[in-house]
Design an enzyme around this catalytic site. Structure first.
Site, PDB file in Angstrom:
ATOM      1  CE  LYS A   6      -7.137 -34.552  24.679  1.00  0.00           C
ATOM      2  NZ  LYS A   6      -7.192 -35.457  23.538  1.00  0.00           N
ATOM      3  CB  SER A  45      -1.978 -38.577  24.253  1.00  0.00           C
ATOM      4  OG  SER A  45      -2.453 -39.890  24.021  1.00  0.00           O
ATOM      5  CG  HIS A  60      -2.550 -34.606  23.646  1.00  0.00           C
ATOM      6  ND1 HIS A  60      -2.748 -34.254  24.957  1.00  0.00           N
ATOM      7  CD2 HIS A  60      -3.258 -35.733  23.441  1.00  0.00           C
ATOM      8  CE1 HIS A  60      -3.523 -35.152  25.539  1.00  0.00           C
ATOM      9  NE2 HIS A  60      -3.851 -36.063  24.642  1.00  0.00           N
TER      10      HIS A  60
HETATM   11  C1  LIG Z   1      -8.188 -36.493  23.120  1.00  0.00           C
HETATM   12  C2  LIG Z   1      -7.853 -37.057  21.805  1.00  0.00           C
HETATM   13  C3  LIG Z   1      -8.854 -37.394  20.893  1.00  0.00           C
HETATM   14  C4  LIG Z   1     -10.313 -37.312  21.259  1.00  0.00           C
HETATM   15  O1  LIG Z   1     -10.723 -35.986  21.348  1.00  0.00           O
HETATM   16  P1  LIG Z   1     -12.183 -35.678  21.909  1.00  0.00           P
HETATM   17  O2  LIG Z   1     -12.537 -34.372  21.308  1.00  0.00           O
HETATM   18  O3  LIG Z   1     -12.071 -35.658  23.391  1.00  0.00           O
HETATM   19  O4  LIG Z   1     -13.063 -36.791  21.442  1.00  0.00           O
HETATM   20  C5  LIG Z   1      -8.483 -37.838  19.644  1.00  0.00           C
HETATM   21  N1  LIG Z   1      -7.180 -37.955  19.302  1.00  0.00           N
HETATM   22  C6  LIG Z   1      -6.195 -37.671  20.155  1.00  0.00           C
HETATM   23  C7  LIG Z   1      -4.776 -37.817  19.730  1.00  0.00           C
HETATM   24  C8  LIG Z   1      -6.502 -37.232  21.439  1.00  0.00           C
HETATM   25  O5  LIG Z   1      -5.517 -36.958  22.288  1.00  0.00           O
END
Ligand SMILES: *Cc1c(COP(=O)(O)O)cnc(C)c1O
Length: 401
Positions: A247, A188, A216
């Site tokens: 997301k 990310s 992502h």
């Molecule tokens: C955003 C993200 C998470 C966490 O996801 P949430 O559902 O917001 O807790 C975990 N791993 C990666 C790679 C992320 O980008």
């Protein structure tokens, strides 16, 4: 409370401030989108948003809102219980089966967040005889999840397939019973896509499982948005996918693991964040179900996102900004110094462009950046305005000519 405790914390806070690392939250007075209303001293003002994970622009999609409202009406506001005690709603099971089908896995299990999915996946599946082999840039939740397990821990430098092979050999020499290679699908902070074809080749050669955290990617990368396994052709060779509904897939909240049936069944019996935490809110589950339907069919949104990505990337590169290379909608503008990243964020803010400066400990010291993210919620005109604002701000700070 011992009277020196709060003083101790105040000192820590002023150290953070002194190092230029203090994070301040801004307030948004409305819904997520390509343009958002920012609360500010002189009244609300509209800005172009380049820092949401709203890749497909679904966070405020009318059909998702309608589905969430219908879920609220039918299933109520909350479950007020964990699933093994009070059961799940049919909606939760439907969402599990839907996300599993979307990602071509036997089944899936829901968590309150992907942070919890990653936090609760390793401890039930792997013991002290086993080896977890983790990319050095994996998400914090993977690092924490690995720490909570009793398995042996191995690490390889980000994307370094030679080192991964060395580590696989080492784990084998050290007598590992089962081995699992764990990687983010898209890293990310950098926007790099994991080399899943090579990872799966090595996994095949050394008899390891493969887990991909595709937070992502799910929804916007690969055919039908099926994520990095589909994008890279690794597909069915990836054993476990973890992901989020927070997301691309509507942006509300909720995480999942999708995998073969016995993996999901063991997690349902043993995974602590699943067992000891409340079910997803019905409105969130219903909206997320609709978001998967929309994402699967959203080739138009994926095309717009791809075209924004290419145009924004080229615009900034031609202006002389240092970017990390890549093809995902994550476009990091490297500024290296934390204070410079914050100055740049402030200059962009003054020009109506909303970004976030990232610096230590979110990224390594000396690698501060502005991480921009494209979204199908942005118009072509928004992207043009954003490029112009970067150029103007960059000249003001003498970062470019
Ligand atoms: C955003 C993200 C998470 C966490 O996801 P949430 O559902 O917001 O807790 C975990 N791993 C990666 C790679 C992320 O980008």
């Amino acid at each position: 409370m011992p009277n020196d405790f709060l003083g101790h914390l105040r000192n820590a806070l002023s150290d953070i401030e002194g190092e230029g690392l203090y994070k301040r939250e801004r307030l948004i007075a409305g819904a997520q989108g390509g343009r958002i209303e920012l609360q500010s001293a002189g009244g609300n003002r509209q800005v172009i948003n380049l820092c949401a994970n709203n890749y497909l622009g679904l966070a405020n999609h009318p059909e998702i809102l309608a589905a969430a409202k219908a879920g609220l009406d039918t299933f109520g506001f909350g479950m007020a219980s964990v699933r093994f005690i009070c059961g799940a709603q049919t909606l939760h099971r439907e969402l599990e089966q839907r996300i599993a089908r979307y990602l071509n896995k036997d089944d899936a299990i829901l968590f309150a967040a992907c942070f919890d999915a990653n936090g609760g996946i390793f401890e039930p599946l792997f013991g002290p005889e086993d080896a977890i082999i983790s990319d050095s840039l994996n998400h914090a939740s993977i690092i924490d999840g690995v720490r909570l397990s009793k398995a042996r821990r191995y690490r390889f430098a980000n994307g370094d397939m030679d080192e991964l092979e060395d580590v696989l050999k080492l784990a084998e020499r050290e007598g590992a019973r089962f081995k699992i290679i764990v990687t983010d699908g898209v890293f990310s902070m950098d926007g790099y896509v994991a080399n899943l074809a090579a990872i799966c080749d090595l996994a095949g050669r050394y008899g390891a499982l493969v887990m991909v955290d595709d937070c992502h990617a799910t929804g916007h990368l690969g055919p039908q948005g099926r994520g990095t396994p589909a994008l890279t052709g690794a597909g069915g060779r990836v054993d476990i996918v973890t992901g989020t509904f927070g997301k691309s897939l509507g942006g509300a909240m909720g995480g999942f693991v999708a995998a073969a049936q016995p993996i999901i069944d063991v997690l349902r019996q043993r995974s602590r964040p699943y067992l000891f935490s409340n079910s997803l809110a019905p409105a969130v589950a219903a909206g997320s179900l609709k978001a998967i339907d929309i994402a699967e069919a959203a080739d138009d949104r994926r095309a717009l996102l791809a075209s924004h990505t290419v145009r924004f990337r080229n615009g900034l590169a031609e202006a002389g900004f240092e970017l990390l290379p890549g093809e995902t909608p994550i476009i990091p503008v490297m500024l290296h110094d934390a204070r410079r990243a914050q100055d740049m964020a402030r200059e962009l803010d003054a020009r109506g462009v909303y970004v976030a400066g990232f610096f230590y400990p979110v990224v390594p010291a000396g690698k501060a950046r502005i991480r921009t993210q494209m979204s199908a919620a942005l118009t072509d005109a928004d992207v043009t305005l954003a490029i112009d604002a970067f150029k103007d701000a960059g000249r003001t700070l003498r970062l470019i000519q």
